[in-house]
Design an enzyme around this catalytic site. Structure first.
Site, PDB file in Angstrom:
ATOM      1  N   HIS A   1       0.802  -1.230   0.030  1.00 28.99           N
ATOM      2  CA  HIS A   1      -0.063  -0.131   0.063  1.00 28.99           C
ATOM      3  C   HIS A   1       0.916   1.148  -0.031  1.00 28.99           C
ATOM      4  CE1 HIS A   1       1.328  -0.678   4.172  1.00 28.99           C
ATOM      5  NE2 HIS A   1       1.071   0.819   4.351  1.00 28.99           N
TER       6      HIS A   1
ATOM      7  N   HIS B   1       4.691   0.150   0.087  1.00 27.69           N
ATOM      8  CA  HIS B   1       5.686  -0.711   0.918  1.00 27.69           C
ATOM      9  C   HIS B   1       4.648  -1.840   1.597  1.00 27.69           C
ATOM     10  CE1 HIS B   1       3.755   2.648   3.133  1.00 27.69           C
ATOM     11  NE2 HIS B   1       3.921   1.996   3.945  1.00 27.69           N
TER      12      HIS B   1
ATOM     13  N   ARG C   1       8.039  -8.615  15.462  1.00 32.77           N
ATOM     14  CA  ARG C   1       8.214  -7.432  14.964  1.00 32.77           C
ATOM     15  C   ARG C   1       7.144  -6.267  15.648  1.00 32.77           C
ATOM     16  NH1 ARG C   1       7.238  -3.562  10.751  1.00 32.77           N
ATOM     17  NH2 ARG C   1       9.352  -2.580  10.102  1.00 32.77           N
TER      18      ARG C   1
END
Length: 373
Positions: A246, A303, A313
């Site tokens: 997006h 990205h 993460r």
């Protein structure tokens, strides 16, 4: 307290990982693929194999760390480097950013505490409407990902007491960490935007930054947690999408994550490249609105985030947006006789269009006058 390095980050997130209800648990490859169907978002185009850990690179498409645009905000050449990075990548890393490491570590600690809670407790802060806790579902267009998140407004007057699992006994500690972090990151984002204006030779230096500093600024803050999926190695022909491809619709996005890989950006030719993590630096994304205001000179970067097979993460993103009533159009001072590539629109109009779209959609396509290069 310094943030954990790639070598010692696993113990910090061990308890966090165990609490995530949708952590993958499969007995065999077939079961893994069947269970993951509802969690995988196919990317366009097909995703290249992704199985590296740390700084090793899976193929020739991966950028090495020295190839990611790097800007030292303390150096006199930072303005020209920012302009070049925005034109060629729409993405760059900043160092000597001025954000205290203590602000970063304090907020990450609070994020880890929240995501370590049992699902039933986290869900007390959801569903996101638009603020609050969510998992798997991303937006209203049907996109899903291997992620859970907490979406917050940057408006200090917002009543966070509606989120008891976030702001309960530790209310003041979380709010203090959040306030300090957002304030410092916003100031840094404004510094970057003013350097952009200088580099573009715009006389009004705060032409971009004033939109973030406006009391009515529609800015957001997002905490993302991507649980590890050890069984990801069972996939030999696809990847687990943490957050699908997006662009960000706002003016600018400021990203910081722990020392775990997964972020990728798309080059102009559509090639996906991996961004080596750096827990003490920030990454800047050009948003759709800034692309329009520069009449396509700056590139809104596409990205995505891929799941990691062994590490959690945690990312923290500040989305700097204008007031809802702000009219977005190419700046006259940058036109110099050039034809406008975009129709004028308000931020409210664009935001509404973005919410009604899929992640991978080209939202600017509906606002173009002529094809943007």
């Amino acid at each position: 307290m310094l943030l954990p390095s790639s070598d010692n980050s696993l113990p910090l997130f061990d308890s966090l990982t165990k609490s995530v209800s949708f952590r993958c648990r499969f007995r065999n490859k077939k079961q893994a693929k069947q269970s993951a169907t509802s969690m995988v978002v196919p990317s366009k185009p097909a995703i290249e194999p992704f199985s590296y850990v740390g700084n090793s690179m899976p193929n020739s498409n991966a950028l090495y760390s020295h190839q990611i645009p790097l800007v030292d905000l303390s150096k006199p050449d930072s303005k020209s480097l920012i302009i070049k990075a925005c034109e060629e990548f729409g993405f760059f890393k900043v160092v000597n950013h001025g954000v205290p490491l203590d602000f970063i570590s304090r907020l990450e600690e609070e994020a880890v505490k929240f995501f370590s809670l049992p699902l039933v407790e986290k869900e007390k802060a959801g569903p996101p409407d638009p603020f609050g806790y969510g998992n798997k579902k991303i937006g209203w267009g049907g996109d899903v990902g291997w992620v859970e998140y907490l979406l917050l407004t940057t408006n200090p007057s917002f009543n966070y007491r509606k989120f008891p699992s976030v702001f309960s006994e530790s209310s003041e500690r979380f709010r203090s960490a959040l306030g300090d972090y957002i304030s410092a990151v916003r100031d840094m984002a404004c510094e970057v935007l003013e350097s952009m204006a200088d580099g573009l030779r715009i006389q009004q230096r705060d032409i971009f930054s004033k939109l973030l500093m406006d009391e009515q600024s529609d800015s957001f803050f997002r905490l993302n947690h991507y649980p590890p999926c050890p069984e990801l190695e069972a996939f030999d022909d696809r990847n687990m999408i943490g957050f699908g491809e997006h662009t960000d619709p706002q003016i600018i996005s400021v990203l910081r994550s722990n020392n775990t890989s997964g972020l990728q950006i798309s080059m102009k030719d559509g090639t996906w490249v991996s961004v080596p993590p750096d827990q003490n630096s920030f990454f800047i994304n050009v948003g759709d609105s800034l692309q329009v205001m520069t009449n396509g000179r700056f590139r809104s970067v596409r990205h995505r985030v891929l799941a990691n097979s062994s590490k959690s993460r945690v990312s923290m993103i500040y989305f700097g947006g204008p007031p809802l009533s702000e009219r977005i159009a190419p700046l006259p001072c940058l036109m110099k006789g050039k034809e406008s590539l975009y129709k004028e629109f308000t931020w409210f109009e664009y935001k509404k269009a973005a919410y009604n779209s899929r992640l991978a959609d080209d939202r600017l396509e509906h606002f173009q006058r002529v094809a943007a290069s």
